[in-house]
Design a protein around this motif. Structure first.
Motif, PDB file in Angstrom:
ATOM      1  N   ALA A 142     -45.664 -25.415  39.656  1.00  0.00           N
ATOM      2  CA  ALA A 142     -45.153 -26.599  40.173  1.00  0.00           C
ATOM      3  C   ALA A 142     -44.617 -27.432  39.122  1.00  0.00           C
ATOM      4  CB  ALA A 142     -46.415 -27.334  40.806  1.00  0.00           C
ATOM      5  N   LEU A 143     -45.239 -27.335  37.892  1.00  0.00           N
ATOM      6  CA  LEU A 143     -44.594 -28.128  36.760  1.00  0.00           C
ATOM      7  C   LEU A 143     -43.592 -27.345  36.014  1.00  0.00           C
ATOM      8  CD1 LEU A 143     -47.464 -29.490  37.498  1.00  0.00           C
ATOM      9  CD2 LEU A 143     -47.590 -30.349  34.992  1.00  0.00           C
ATOM     10  N   ALA A 144     -43.286 -26.354  36.444  1.00  0.00           N
ATOM     11  CA  ALA A 144     -41.908 -25.657  35.758  1.00  0.00           C
ATOM     12  C   ALA A 144     -40.675 -25.819  36.428  1.00  0.00           C
ATOM     13  CB  ALA A 144     -42.519 -23.834  36.119  1.00  0.00           C
ATOM     14  N   ARG A 145     -39.648 -25.850  35.534  1.00  0.00           N
ATOM     15  CA  ARG A 145     -38.355 -26.038  36.057  1.00  0.00           C
ATOM     16  C   ARG A 145     -37.950 -24.868  36.940  1.00  0.00           C
ATOM     17  NH1 ARG A 145     -35.103 -29.300  32.278  1.00  0.00           N
ATOM     18  NH2 ARG A 145     -33.575 -28.614  33.547  1.00  0.00           N
ATOM     19  N   PRO A 146     -37.595 -25.167  38.214  1.00  0.00           N
ATOM     20  CA  PRO A 146     -37.152 -24.059  39.009  1.00  0.00           C
ATOM     21  C   PRO A 146     -36.105 -22.987  38.665  1.00  0.00           C
ATOM     22  CG  PRO A 146     -36.424 -26.243  39.701  1.00  0.00           C
ATOM     23  CD  PRO A 146     -37.203 -26.435  38.446  1.00  0.00           C
ATOM     24  N   GLU A 147     -35.281 -23.327  37.723  1.00  0.00           N
ATOM     25  CA  GLU A 147     -34.138 -22.304  37.203  1.00  0.00           C
ATOM     26  C   GLU A 147     -34.719 -21.692  36.042  1.00  0.00           C
ATOM     27  OE1 GLU A 147     -33.412 -26.559  35.146  1.00  0.00           O
ATOM     28  OE2 GLU A 147     -34.318 -25.819  36.603  1.00  0.00           O
ATOM     29  N   ALA A 148     -36.099 -21.681  35.735  1.00  0.00           N
ATOM     30  CA  ALA A 148     -36.491 -20.970  34.307  1.00  0.00           C
ATOM     31  C   ALA A 148     -37.965 -20.611  34.609  1.00  0.00           C
ATOM     32  CB  ALA A 148     -36.191 -21.715  33.109  1.00  0.00           C
ATOM     33  N   HIS A 149     -38.101 -20.122  36.019  1.00  0.00           N
ATOM     34  CA  HIS A 149     -39.621 -19.771  36.129  1.00  0.00           C
ATOM     35  C   HIS A 149     -40.166 -18.551  35.248  1.00  0.00           C
ATOM     36  CE1 HIS A 149     -41.250 -22.502  39.195  1.00  0.00           C
ATOM     37  NE2 HIS A 149     -40.177 -22.222  40.041  1.00  0.00           N
ATOM     38  N   GLY A 150     -39.224 -17.799  35.190  1.00  0.00           N
ATOM     39  CA  GLY A 150     -39.638 -16.597  34.050  1.00  0.00           C
ATOM     40  C   GLY A 150     -40.047 -16.960  32.909  1.00  0.00           C
ATOM     41  N   GLN A 151     -39.270 -17.916  32.240  1.00  0.00           N
ATOM     42  CA  GLN A 151     -39.798 -18.436  30.840  1.00  0.00           C
ATOM     43  C   GLN A 151     -41.060 -19.294  30.990  1.00  0.00           C
ATOM     44  OE1 GLN A 151     -36.831 -20.942  28.967  1.00  0.00           O
ATOM     45  NE2 GLN A 151     -35.282 -19.826  29.564  1.00  0.00           N
ATOM     46  N   TYR A 152     -41.155 -20.094  31.998  1.00  0.00           N
ATOM     47  CA  TYR A 152     -42.455 -20.787  32.046  1.00  0.00           C
ATOM     48  C   TYR A 152     -43.612 -20.100  32.155  1.00  0.00           C
ATOM     49  CZ  TYR A 152     -40.138 -25.422  32.164  1.00  0.00           C
ATOM     50  OH  TYR A 152     -39.311 -26.487  31.548  1.00  0.00           O
ATOM     51  N   GLN A 153     -43.594 -19.099  33.110  1.00  0.00           N
ATOM     52  CA  GLN A 153     -44.692 -18.074  33.377  1.00  0.00           C
ATOM     53  C   GLN A 153     -44.872 -17.142  31.972  1.00  0.00           C
ATOM     54  OE1 GLN A 153     -46.623 -18.496  35.960  1.00  0.00           O
ATOM     55  NE2 GLN A 153     -45.091 -20.293  36.394  1.00  0.00           N
ATOM     56  N   GLY A 154     -43.867 -16.861  31.246  1.00  0.00           N
ATOM     57  CA  GLY A 154     -44.131 -16.039  30.108  1.00  0.00           C
ATOM     58  C   GLY A 154     -44.959 -17.038  29.119  1.00  0.00           C
ATOM     59  N   VAL A 155     -44.294 -18.334  28.975  1.00  0.00           N
ATOM     60  CA  VAL A 155     -45.265 -19.013  28.136  1.00  0.00           C
ATOM     61  C   VAL A 155     -46.757 -19.334  28.347  1.00  0.00           C
ATOM     62  CG1 VAL A 155     -45.390 -21.588  27.428  1.00  0.00           C
ATOM     63  CG2 VAL A 155     -43.196 -20.465  27.442  1.00  0.00           C
ATOM     64  N   MET A 156     -46.876 -19.533  29.653  1.00  0.00           N
ATOM     65  CA  MET A 156     -48.350 -19.688  30.041  1.00  0.00           C
ATOM     66  C   MET A 156     -49.121 -18.340  29.880  1.00  0.00           C
ATOM     67  SD  MET A 156     -50.412 -21.597  31.758  1.00  0.00           S
ATOM     68  CE  MET A 156     -49.656 -22.994  32.686  1.00  0.00           C
ATOM     69  N   GLY A 157     -48.409 -17.338  30.116  1.00  0.00           N
ATOM     70  CA  GLY A 157     -48.982 -16.088  29.837  1.00  0.00           C
ATOM     71  C   GLY A 157     -49.428 -15.847  28.475  1.00  0.00           C
ATOM     72  N   VAL A 158     -48.571 -16.138  27.486  1.00  0.00           N
ATOM     73  CA  VAL A 158     -48.708 -15.966  26.112  1.00  0.00           C
ATOM     74  C   VAL A 158     -49.989 -16.789  25.615  1.00  0.00           C
ATOM     75  CG1 VAL A 158     -48.033 -16.525  23.781  1.00  0.00           C
ATOM     76  CG2 VAL A 158     -46.216 -15.279  25.491  1.00  0.00           C
ATOM     77  N   GLY A 159     -49.925 -18.247  26.309  1.00  0.00           N
ATOM     78  CA  GLY A 159     -50.945 -19.056  25.953  1.00  0.00           C
ATOM     79  C   GLY A 159     -52.306 -18.712  26.230  1.00  0.00           C
ATOM     80  N   HIS A 160     -52.584 -18.059  27.469  1.00  0.00           N
ATOM     81  CA  HIS A 160     -53.663 -17.658  28.062  1.00  0.00           C
ATOM     82  C   HIS A 160     -54.166 -16.238  27.397  1.00  0.00           C
ATOM     83  CE1 HIS A 160     -54.809 -20.054  31.818  1.00  0.00           C
ATOM     84  NE2 HIS A 160     -53.645 -20.702  31.060  1.00  0.00           N
ATOM     85  N   GLY A 161     -53.019 -15.369  26.894  1.00  0.00           N
ATOM     86  CA  GLY A 161     -53.318 -14.212  25.989  1.00  0.00           C
ATOM     87  C   GLY A 161     -53.949 -14.578  24.837  1.00  0.00           C
ATOM     88  N   LEU A 162     -53.560 -15.494  24.175  1.00  0.00           N
ATOM     89  CA  LEU A 162     -54.361 -16.095  22.968  1.00  0.00           C
ATOM     90  C   LEU A 162     -55.408 -16.446  23.001  1.00  0.00           C
ATOM     91  CD1 LEU A 162     -51.316 -17.896  21.185  1.00  0.00           C
ATOM     92  CD2 LEU A 162     -51.956 -15.884  20.696  1.00  0.00           C
ATOM     93  N   ALA A 163     -55.921 -17.185  24.261  1.00  0.00           N
ATOM     94  CA  ALA A 163     -57.087 -17.738  24.583  1.00  0.00           C
ATOM     95  C   ALA A 163     -58.140 -16.444  24.715  1.00  0.00           C
ATOM     96  CB  ALA A 163     -57.260 -18.685  25.619  1.00  0.00           C
ATOM     97  N   GLU A 164     -57.664 -15.503  25.441  1.00  0.00           N
ATOM     98  CA  GLU A 164     -58.302 -14.357  25.479  1.00  0.00           C
ATOM     99  C   GLU A 164     -58.680 -13.653  24.472  1.00  0.00           C
ATOM    100  OE1 GLU A 164     -57.421 -10.057  28.309  1.00  0.00           O
ATOM    101  OE2 GLU A 164     -56.271 -11.915  28.710  1.00  0.00           O
ATOM    102  N   ALA A 165     -57.576 -13.626  23.549  1.00  0.00           N
ATOM    103  CA  ALA A 165     -57.947 -12.791  22.161  1.00  0.00           C
ATOM    104  C   ALA A 165     -59.320 -13.458  21.438  1.00  0.00           C
ATOM    105  CB  ALA A 165     -56.862 -12.740  21.345  1.00  0.00           C
TER     106      ALA A 165
END
Length: 219
Positions: A142-165
């Protein structure tokens, strides 16, 4: 021509320039520490700090998985947009606080009391987990720009990946090494992170209506 020049002036990595989304990624990553409490900290806590039989560690893990699978659809049905997602995300924090206080209190009492506290704590935790996961998923779109969903989900994934580490070190140190106070401190941190996610959604000043996962599915 003007449209082409305007497009070229836009930053290529929109997600990395979106402070609102970066803030959401950071605080939701902190909130995601809750996933590792049940699967890593709690079994160690049961074996080392409670009078419950060691096999209870396997029982609570199995129970948590089953409850999450059963309730995830009905428990998240009220999420229809970013505002409802943020509300459930905020509500998940106090539930984690209740659940982890119950788990912490299992250290000391007789085996049957410890077992009861652990079971109730896992049930409460499972509901909170579903609310938090569903709310975070909705807000990530919902808070991602519709023209760049891939980028936004990638950023979210990296952030959560760091937390997981770092999560195993954090949850074991706080919940096991610190003892009962550590459970409460971690619960307060996760609760604050959930409320922060809700505040970010509320303060978001996007000019266009936020996209929901339902709308995306229909495209």
């Amino acid at each position: 021509m003007a449209d082409k020049e305007a497009a070229e002036k836009k930053p290529r990595w929109l997600a990395l320039h979106d402070r609102t989304y970066l803030s959401l990624t950071a605080v939701s990553a902190i909130a995601s520490l809750q996933y590792f409490v049940l699967i890593q900290a709690l079994p160690v806590w049961i074996v080392l700090r409670t009078n419950a039989p060691q096999w209870v560690a396997a029982i609570v893990l199995f129970l948590g998985a089953v409850v999450v699978a059963v309730i995830q659809v009905p428990a998240s049905r009220s999420i229809t947009d970013s505002r409802s997602a943020a509300r459930l995300l905020a509500l998940s924090g106090p539930l984690f606080l209740v659940a982890w206080i119950l788990m912490a209190a299992a250290a000391g009492p007789a085996a049957w009391i410890a077992f009861t506290l652990l079971i109730v704590g896992v049930l409460v935790h499972s509901l909170a987990e579903v609310w938090q996961a569903s709310g975070t998923f909705e807000l990530s779109f919902a808070l991602a720009r519709p023209e760049a969903h891939g980028q936004y989900q990638g950023v979210m994934g990296v952030g959560h990946g760091l937390a997981e580490a770092v999560a195993p070190v954090v949850v074991i140190a706080m919940c096991v090494n610190w003892g009962k106070p550590g459970w409460i401190v971690l619960a307060l941190i996760v609760t604050a992170a959930g409320f922060a996610c809700a505040l970010i959604e509320r303060s978001s000043s996007r000019s266009s209506p936020p996209a929901t996962t339902e709308a995306l599915a229909g495209e």
